[in-house]
Structure formats: C-alpha cells, structure tokens
Design a protein around this motif. Structure first.
Motif, PDB file in Angstrom:
ATOM      1  N   GLY A 217     -12.379  34.116  54.184  1.00 59.87           N
ATOM      2  CA  GLY A 217     -11.676  34.737  55.109  1.00 59.87           C
ATOM      3  C   GLY A 217     -10.805  33.953  55.755  1.00 59.87           C
ATOM      4  N   VAL A 218     -10.153  34.575  56.501  1.00 58.47           N
ATOM      5  CA  VAL A 218      -8.957  33.810  57.478  1.00 58.47           C
ATOM      6  C   VAL A 218      -9.665  33.072  58.426  1.00 58.47           C
ATOM      7  CG1 VAL A 218      -6.964  34.160  58.885  1.00 58.47           C
ATOM      8  CG2 VAL A 218      -7.234  35.622  56.966  1.00 58.47           C
ATOM      9  N   HIS A 219      -9.417  31.954  58.743  1.00 60.68           N
ATOM     10  CA  HIS A 219     -10.268  31.105  59.854  1.00 60.68           C
ATOM     11  C   HIS A 219      -9.238  31.399  61.176  1.00 60.68           C
ATOM     12  CE1 HIS A 219     -12.288  28.430  57.114  1.00 60.68           C
ATOM     13  NE2 HIS A 219     -11.350  28.569  56.107  1.00 60.68           N
ATOM     14  N   ALA A 220     -10.000  30.865  62.279  1.00 60.67           N
ATOM     15  CA  ALA A 220      -9.430  31.140  63.503  1.00 60.67           C
ATOM     16  C   ALA A 220      -8.218  30.335  63.610  1.00 60.67           C
ATOM     17  CB  ALA A 220     -10.721  30.472  64.579  1.00 60.67           C
ATOM     18  N   GLY A 221      -7.111  31.149  63.926  1.00 58.16           N
ATOM     19  CA  GLY A 221      -5.608  30.698  64.066  1.00 58.16           C
ATOM     20  C   GLY A 221      -4.960  30.154  62.880  1.00 58.16           C
ATOM     21  N   GLU A 222      -5.667  30.543  61.631  1.00 59.07           N
ATOM     22  CA  GLU A 222      -5.023  30.067  60.357  1.00 59.07           C
ATOM     23  C   GLU A 222      -3.584  30.970  60.226  1.00 59.07           C
ATOM     24  OE1 GLU A 222      -5.824  29.929  55.679  1.00 59.07           O
ATOM     25  OE2 GLU A 222      -7.423  30.706  56.977  1.00 59.07           O
ATOM     26  N   PHE A 223      -3.722  32.132  60.699  1.00 56.43           N
ATOM     27  CA  PHE A 223      -2.169  32.894  60.530  1.00 56.43           C
ATOM     28  C   PHE A 223      -1.114  32.360  61.628  1.00 56.43           C
ATOM     29  CE2 PHE A 223      -4.779  34.395  64.071  1.00 56.43           C
ATOM     30  CZ  PHE A 223      -4.028  34.686  65.249  1.00 56.43           C
ATOM     31  N   LEU A 224      -1.359  31.543  62.492  1.00 51.51           N
ATOM     32  CA  LEU A 224      -0.470  31.153  63.581  1.00 51.51           C
ATOM     33  C   LEU A 224       0.623  29.831  62.777  1.00 51.51           C
ATOM     34  CD1 LEU A 224       0.187  31.725  66.574  1.00 51.51           C
ATOM     35  CD2 LEU A 224      -1.421  29.568  67.170  1.00 51.51           C
ATOM     36  N   LEU A 225       1.876  30.267  62.835  1.00 52.31           N
ATOM     37  CA  LEU A 225       2.663  29.114  62.694  1.00 52.31           C
ATOM     38  C   LEU A 225       3.251  28.313  63.671  1.00 52.31           C
ATOM     39  CD1 LEU A 225       5.233  31.040  60.366  1.00 52.31           C
ATOM     40  CD2 LEU A 225       3.825  29.248  59.692  1.00 52.31           C
ATOM     41  N   SER A 226       3.546  29.029  64.798  1.00 53.66           N
ATOM     42  CA  SER A 226       3.882  28.213  65.830  1.00 53.66           C
ATOM     43  C   SER A 226       3.323  29.003  67.270  1.00 53.66           C
ATOM     44  CB  SER A 226       5.320  27.664  66.033  1.00 53.66           C
ATOM     45  OG  SER A 226       6.085  28.888  66.287  1.00 53.66           O
ATOM     46  N   GLU A 227       3.307  28.481  68.551  1.00 48.68           N
ATOM     47  CA  GLU A 227       3.179  29.106  69.575  1.00 48.68           C
ATOM     48  C   GLU A 227       3.622  28.315  70.887  1.00 48.68           C
ATOM     49  OE1 GLU A 227      -0.743  29.321  71.038  1.00 48.68           O
ATOM     50  OE2 GLU A 227      -1.502  27.755  69.850  1.00 48.68           O
ATOM     51  N   ALA A 228       3.803  29.021  72.044  1.00 48.33           N
ATOM     52  CA  ALA A 228       4.564  28.329  73.151  1.00 48.33           C
ATOM     53  C   ALA A 228       3.586  27.375  73.379  1.00 48.33           C
ATOM     54  CB  ALA A 228       4.594  29.448  74.317  1.00 48.33           C
ATOM     55  N   ASN A 229       4.215  26.144  74.376  1.00 44.61           N
ATOM     56  CA  ASN A 229       3.760  24.943  74.893  1.00 44.61           C
ATOM     57  C   ASN A 229       1.903  25.354  75.631  1.00 44.61           C
ATOM     58  OD1 ASN A 229       5.821  23.554  74.237  1.00 44.61           O
ATOM     59  ND2 ASN A 229       6.809  23.482  76.313  1.00 44.61           N
ATOM     60  N   GLY A 230       1.125  24.331  75.220  1.00 48.62           N
ATOM     61  CA  GLY A 230       0.035  24.409  75.650  1.00 48.62           C
ATOM     62  C   GLY A 230      -0.700  25.711  74.927  1.00 48.62           C
ATOM     63  N   THR A 231      -1.310  26.489  75.616  1.00 53.66           N
ATOM     64  CA  THR A 231      -1.812  27.788  75.064  1.00 53.66           C
ATOM     65  C   THR A 231      -1.369  29.104  75.890  1.00 53.66           C
ATOM     66  OG1 THR A 231      -3.732  27.581  76.636  1.00 53.66           O
ATOM     67  CG2 THR A 231      -4.130  26.515  74.482  1.00 53.66           C
ATOM     68  N   ARG A 232       0.013  29.025  76.201  1.00 53.58           N
ATOM     69  CA  ARG A 232       0.594  30.043  77.043  1.00 53.58           C
ATOM     70  C   ARG A 232       0.615  31.301  76.131  1.00 53.58           C
ATOM     71  NH1 ARG A 232       5.608  32.196  77.871  1.00 53.58           N
ATOM     72  NH2 ARG A 232       6.474  30.878  76.610  1.00 53.58           N
ATOM     73  N   SER A 233       0.527  31.134  74.756  1.00 58.46           N
ATOM     74  CA  SER A 233       0.639  32.432  73.839  1.00 58.46           C
ATOM     75  C   SER A 233      -0.885  33.081  73.743  1.00 58.46           C
ATOM     76  CB  SER A 233       0.986  31.987  72.680  1.00 58.46           C
ATOM     77  OG  SER A 233       2.430  31.395  72.438  1.00 58.46           O
ATOM     78  N   ARG A 234      -1.852  32.567  74.417  1.00 57.38           N
ATOM     79  CA  ARG A 234      -3.171  33.088  74.087  1.00 57.38           C
ATOM     80  C   ARG A 234      -3.812  33.566  75.531  1.00 57.38           C
ATOM     81  NH1 ARG A 234      -5.976  28.046  70.892  1.00 57.38           N
ATOM     82  NH2 ARG A 234      -4.048  27.415  70.066  1.00 57.38           N
ATOM     83  N   ASP A 235      -4.484  34.749  75.353  1.00 57.90           N
ATOM     84  CA  ASP A 235      -5.277  35.345  76.316  1.00 57.90           C
ATOM     85  C   ASP A 235      -6.493  35.505  76.245  1.00 57.90           C
ATOM     86  OD1 ASP A 235      -3.149  35.631  78.633  1.00 57.90           O
ATOM     87  OD2 ASP A 235      -2.313  37.264  77.413  1.00 57.90           O
ATOM     88  N   GLU A 236      -7.598  35.498  77.152  1.00 59.14           N
ATOM     89  CA  GLU A 236      -8.862  35.693  76.972  1.00 59.14           C
ATOM     90  C   GLU A 236      -9.065  37.461  77.119  1.00 59.14           C
ATOM     91  OE1 GLU A 236     -13.081  35.219  78.925  1.00 59.14           O
ATOM     92  OE2 GLU A 236     -11.933  33.355  78.666  1.00 59.14           O
ATOM     93  N   ILE A 237      -9.578  37.995  76.272  1.00 60.31           N
ATOM     94  CA  ILE A 237      -9.376  39.551  76.173  1.00 60.31           C
ATOM     95  C   ILE A 237     -10.800  39.862  76.050  1.00 60.31           C
ATOM     96  CG2 ILE A 237      -7.265  39.686  75.436  1.00 60.31           C
ATOM     97  CD1 ILE A 237      -8.716  40.443  72.627  1.00 60.31           C
ATOM     98  N   THR A 238     -11.073  41.511  76.390  1.00 60.33           N
ATOM     99  CA  THR A 238     -12.386  41.754  76.108  1.00 60.33           C
ATOM    100  C   THR A 238     -12.227  42.915  74.962  1.00 60.33           C
ATOM    101  OG1 THR A 238     -12.947  41.763  78.438  1.00 60.33           O
ATOM    102  CG2 THR A 238     -14.285  43.310  77.214  1.00 60.33           C
TER     103      THR A 238
END
Length: 116
Positions: free
Chosen positions: A7-28
């Motif tokens: 299967g797809v690994h964690a974050g494998e689909f990601l080509l690029s994101e904003a500096n640091g981890t600004r593109s990510r959010d902890e969700i429920t």
C-alpha cells in the motif's frame, strides 16, 4: 508463490509542502468500519468536526474535500487522532484515494495541487 501489493506509505503521495510542517494538521478521524489508506481524500463532518472519507454524494460536510490523510488509519469503533495535509502542498494523483474533479477543485482552493 503469491504476489503481494504494498500500500501507499505515510506521506508517499506528497511531492512538496510548505516550510516546516505548516501543510499538516492534527485531526480527529470519525469512527470507521474500513481501513483508510495514506492518501485518502477527507471531508469534515459538519455536526462533529471530525474528518471522514470524502464522499461527493453526501450531505454531512464530507461532500467537500478538506484534506488528504497522511498515514494509513485502521478500523476503529471510536474517533481516532491522525494527521492530514490541509493546505499548501503538491500531491501525486495516482497515490490518492477518492479523487474526482470536484474533490480536486476543493483541494486546489486550499492550495493543494494534484500533479499527474
């Protein structure tokens, strides 16, 4: 000998994101009866604020794509914590689950560009 598909690994689909981890959010994530792969498009349930798989035919808030699940999530009878890409990123189309034209447009409005 049987073939196995990885299967797809964690974050494998990601080509690029904003500096640091600004593109990510902890969700429920809402309780789910299916395993969700990394790269699953998500919508946000209006009544609870929890995220669930994007469903363009729904009328509960999940009809609008609001993010992409970072890592696989298992079956759970209760809500669970997860991480999603929710803004300013480039992702690989073939590694996403649940993509359609409307979902692609929703993500583009959040700054998430789907690349071939």
């Amino acid at each position: 000998m049987s073939n196995k598909t990885e299967g797809v690994h964690a974050g494998e689909f990601l080509l690029s994101e904003a500096n640091g981890t600004r593109s990510r959010d902890e969700i429920t994530l809402a309780a789910t009866t299916v395993n969700l792969p990394a790269g699953q498009l998500l919508g946000k349930v209006t009544a609870t604020g929890e995220y669930a798989p994007y469903d363009p035919l729904a009328a509960d808030g999940t009809e609008a794509a609001t993010g992409v699940l970072w890592a696989p999530a298992g079956i759970s009878a209760a809500a669970q914590r997860a991480v999603a890409i929710t803004r300013d990123a480039e992702v690989v189309a073939r590694l996403l689950t649940g993509v359609d034209t409307a979902g692609e447009d929703d993500l583009f409005a959040l700054g998430i560009v789907i690349r071939p």
